[in-house]
Design a protein around this motif. Structure first.
Motif, short mmCIF file in Angstrom:
data_model
loop_
_atom_site.label_atom_id
_atom_site.label_comp_id
_atom_site.label_asym_id
_atom_site.label_seq_id
_atom_site.Cartn_x
_atom_site.Cartn_y
_atom_site.Cartn_z
N TYR A 84 0.83 -1.22 0.21
CA TYR A 84 -0.09 -0.06 0.03
C TYR A 84 0.80 1.31 -0.04
O TYR A 84 1.99 1.27 0.44
CB TYR A 84 -1.06 -0.28 1.16
N LEU A 85 0.27 2.26 -0.67
CA LEU A 85 1.36 3.67 -0.74
C LEU A 85 1.68 4.33 0.34
O LEU A 85 2.86 4.50 0.60
CB LEU A 85 0.38 4.44 -1.73
N TYR A 86 0.39 4.67 1.12
CA TYR A 86 0.71 5.51 2.17
C TYR A 86 1.31 5.00 3.36
O TYR A 86 1.23 3.72 3.80
CB TYR A 86 -0.70 6.44 2.81
N ASP A 87 1.98 5.66 4.44
CA ASP A 87 2.80 5.20 5.58
C ASP A 87 1.76 4.32 6.50
O ASP A 87 1.86 3.37 6.65
CB ASP A 87 3.54 6.34 6.38
N GLU A 88 0.51 5.27 6.60
CA GLU A 88 -0.45 4.46 7.60
C GLU A 88 -0.66 3.44 7.13
O GLU A 88 -0.75 2.17 7.90
CB GLU A 88 -1.64 5.43 7.64
N ALA A 90 0.73 1.20 4.77
CA ALA A 90 1.84 0.32 4.80
C ALA A 90 2.03 -0.31 6.11
O ALA A 90 2.36 -1.62 6.14
CB ALA A 90 3.05 0.82 4.13
N HIS A 91 2.03 0.45 7.15
CA HIS A 91 2.28 -0.07 8.57
C HIS A 91 1.33 -1.03 8.83
O HIS A 91 1.32 -2.03 9.60
CB HIS A 91 2.49 1.22 9.87
N LEU A 92 -0.12 -0.59 8.62
CA LEU A 92 -1.33 -1.43 9.15
C LEU A 92 -1.19 -2.81 8.28
O LEU A 92 -1.29 -3.75 9.15
CB LEU A 92 -2.43 -0.74 8.64
N TYR A 93 -0.88 -2.74 7.06
CA TYR A 93 -1.24 -4.06 6.33
C TYR A 93 0.29 -4.97 6.57
O TYR A 93 0.12 -6.25 6.44
CB TYR A 93 -1.21 -3.86 4.97
N ALA A 137 7.86 4.01 -2.57
CA ALA A 137 7.19 4.05 -1.20
C ALA A 137 7.29 2.92 -0.27
O ALA A 137 7.51 2.90 0.98
CB ALA A 137 5.57 4.52 -1.37
N ASN A 138 6.89 1.78 -1.04
CA ASN A 138 7.09 0.54 -0.16
C ASN A 138 8.39 0.33 0.36
O ASN A 138 8.50 -0.08 1.68
CB ASN A 138 6.41 -0.70 -1.01
#
Lengths: 417, 90
Positions: A84-88, A90-93, A137-138
């Motif tokens: 996933y693109l966004y930091d939030e 990416a951390h969640l998934y 981003a990843n």
């Protein structure tokens, strides 16, 4: 609980597999619990398991209106990824993907998590730019993702058609090697069995019909089709039916429920080694260990709770599949079905507290909640145990629709998951 | 595929001729600058999403091209009625 091991499997096999005990008891509701989870899918059962395992809250009931594994847990296409693109996001998934690793050992139940790789196809210049941006981003977020040329993509997935003459030629692909699939039923069963072993009551055929609240507004229990149950904390993990449950507590939610379809082919020998998705032509596919090609279709356009979708949605998907994989043009499809997915305006989930004291929510996973199962369960348990969100799920609060801090996640585009 | 009755064409036509337009009867704010964040949230994001009778907009995009409203049961997907835009909520 009988632990599974090579020895127990051999011993039972010699006995014709006749005396396996039930995996977990079919519990009846008690008058009161410390915490109640509404919804016995993977997310809810996971939350109950982590409440008992990590936070010592074992007087927990999971209320399921149907049967365990009969909702979206048994209706998804079992894809796991975290690109996933966004930091939030990416951390969640990625929190979930890390938990997938070792989940079978932790639960002593084979979830058949297979890191066969998730490959997303680029068909035009915009796709190439967008995927490369995702890859960078990843990688900055420690999530693996790499760029493949069409030839490398073909080598990774031989049935792929990379001919430049195709209607939507493959110009490259983004590959997350840690992505893959798991067997969805075993995730629900494994969590149910492990949670029940820790004292959690897994209660089936028990639909919630009301949420009771005290004079101070805090929750005091639930009304169900099997009687009243008292509790101080309720975690709602009811996917497509979340709006209905939240209305019982007087809360209007930013959710809409849509039917999402999937289908499988007749089983064939192993031919498809990974997961391939194409957002541009709206198709994605993998092969189950039973041999069926598992294909995800799109959502219907209208709000519905019918758990079935229209045929033209499936036709559209199969047309795309036949274009990318001409080799499958003569495959016959065996079954199609639909599940009801709850979609938020920004296509990111809502996981946290609600304005009602003691009421917590895990919803809005839309078309892609299966991959997050262990992570969502873990974070809902944390939020319920501590009465505050974990830093990972803090951005996924309900307030973002009021203060404007949306997480407008394009990787969660409404089709491919 | 469901059949939808267009109140302008006065015909039952297949769903693929139509585009869904979301929940109906959500009024555009008359004075946007006076709205609070909570009112914006309600206007932009909060939806009824009922299990049962749902008021929704459809557009006959491959027909007359006009928007109309409908009442549909979200459990059976059966249309109760369709009516022209501007008519009162049914």
């Amino acid at each position: 609980m009988t632990r599974f091991s090579a020895i127990s499997l051999i011993a039972k096999a010699l006995n014709g597999h006749k005396d396996w005990p039930e995996q977990w008891p079919d519990a009846a509701p008690k008058p009161a619990y410390d915490a109640i989870i509404v919804g016995g899918g993977g997310h809810g059962l996971g939350a109950a398991y982590y409440l008992a395992k990590k936070y010592g809250i074992t007087k927990v009931a999971v209320l399921e209106k149907g049967w365990i594994g009969g909702g979206n847990t048994g209706r998804n296409t079992t894809i796991i990824r975290s690109n996933y693109l966004y930091d939030e996001s990416a951390h969640l998934y990625d929190h979930a993907v890390k938990l997938w690793d070792g989940l079978s050992q932790e639960l002593n139940y084979n979830t058949m998590y297979s890191k066969r790789g998730v490959m997303m196809l680029a068909h035009n210049v915009h796709d190439i730019q967008s995927f490369k941006r995702h890859i960078h981003a990843n990688r900055l977020n420690g999530v693996d993702n790499e760029w493949l040329t069409p030839e490398e993509a073909k080598a990774y997935c031989p049935p792929l058609n990379i001919s430049p003459d195709a209607r939507y030629p493959v110009l490259g692909a983004a590959l997350q090697r840690r992505g893959g699939t798991a067997r969805h039923d075993t995730v629900a069963w494994g969590y149910a069995r492990a949670a029940a072993a820790l004292g959690v009551d897994v209660i089936q055929n028990c639909a919630v019909t009301g949420i009771n609240r005290g004079p101070d507004g805090a929750v005091t229990g639930v009304e169900t089709t099997r009687g009243s149950i008292a509790c101080k904390r309720i975690g709602v993990s009811a996917a497509g039916n979340t709006s209905v449950i939240m209305q019982m507590a007087g809360l209007d939610f930013p959710l809409e429920s849509y039917p999402l379809q999937a289908l499988v082919s007749e089983p064939v020998k192993p031919i498809f080694p990974c997961v391939v998705m194409s957002n541009t032509v709206h198709a994605y596919m993998s092969q189950s260990d039973k041999g069926e090609l598992v294909i995800g279709a799109g959502t219907d356009q209208y709000v519905s709770y019918s758990q079935r979708g229209a045929l033209h949605i499936v036709e559209h998907t199969l047309a795309a599949i036949c274009e990318i994989f001409p080799i499958f043009r003569r495959m016959r499809m065996l079954r199609t079905w639909g599940g009801i997915v709850d979609v938020t305006p920004d296509r990111s989930p809502i996981l946290g507290k609600t304005p009602v004291q003691g009421l917590y929510v895990n919803c809005g996973w839309g078309t892609g909640g299966f991959k997050a199962t262990p992570g969502a369960g873990d974070l809902l348990a944390y939020t319920m145990a501590k009465d505050e969100p974990h830093p990972i799920n803090a951005p996924f609060n309900l307030d973002r629709f009021r203060n404007g801090r949306l997480i407008d996640e394009a990787a969660a585009a409404a089709v491919a998951h | 595929m469901i059949l939808i009755h267009c109140p302008y064409c006065d015909e039952d036509r297949p769903e693929i001729e139509f585009a869904y337009g979301g929940e109906a009867h959500i009024a555009r704010p008359l004075d946007p600058s006076a709205m609070s964040d909570a009112e914006w949230e309600r206007y932009l994001f909060i939806r009824n999403n009922p299990r049962g009778r749902h008021h929704e907009r459809w557009r006959h995009s491959h027909g007359c091209g006009r928007f109309f409203n409908a009442v549909r049961d979200t459990v059976t997907d059966k249309f109760e009625t369709t009516y022209k835009a501007g008519e009162p909520r049914k």
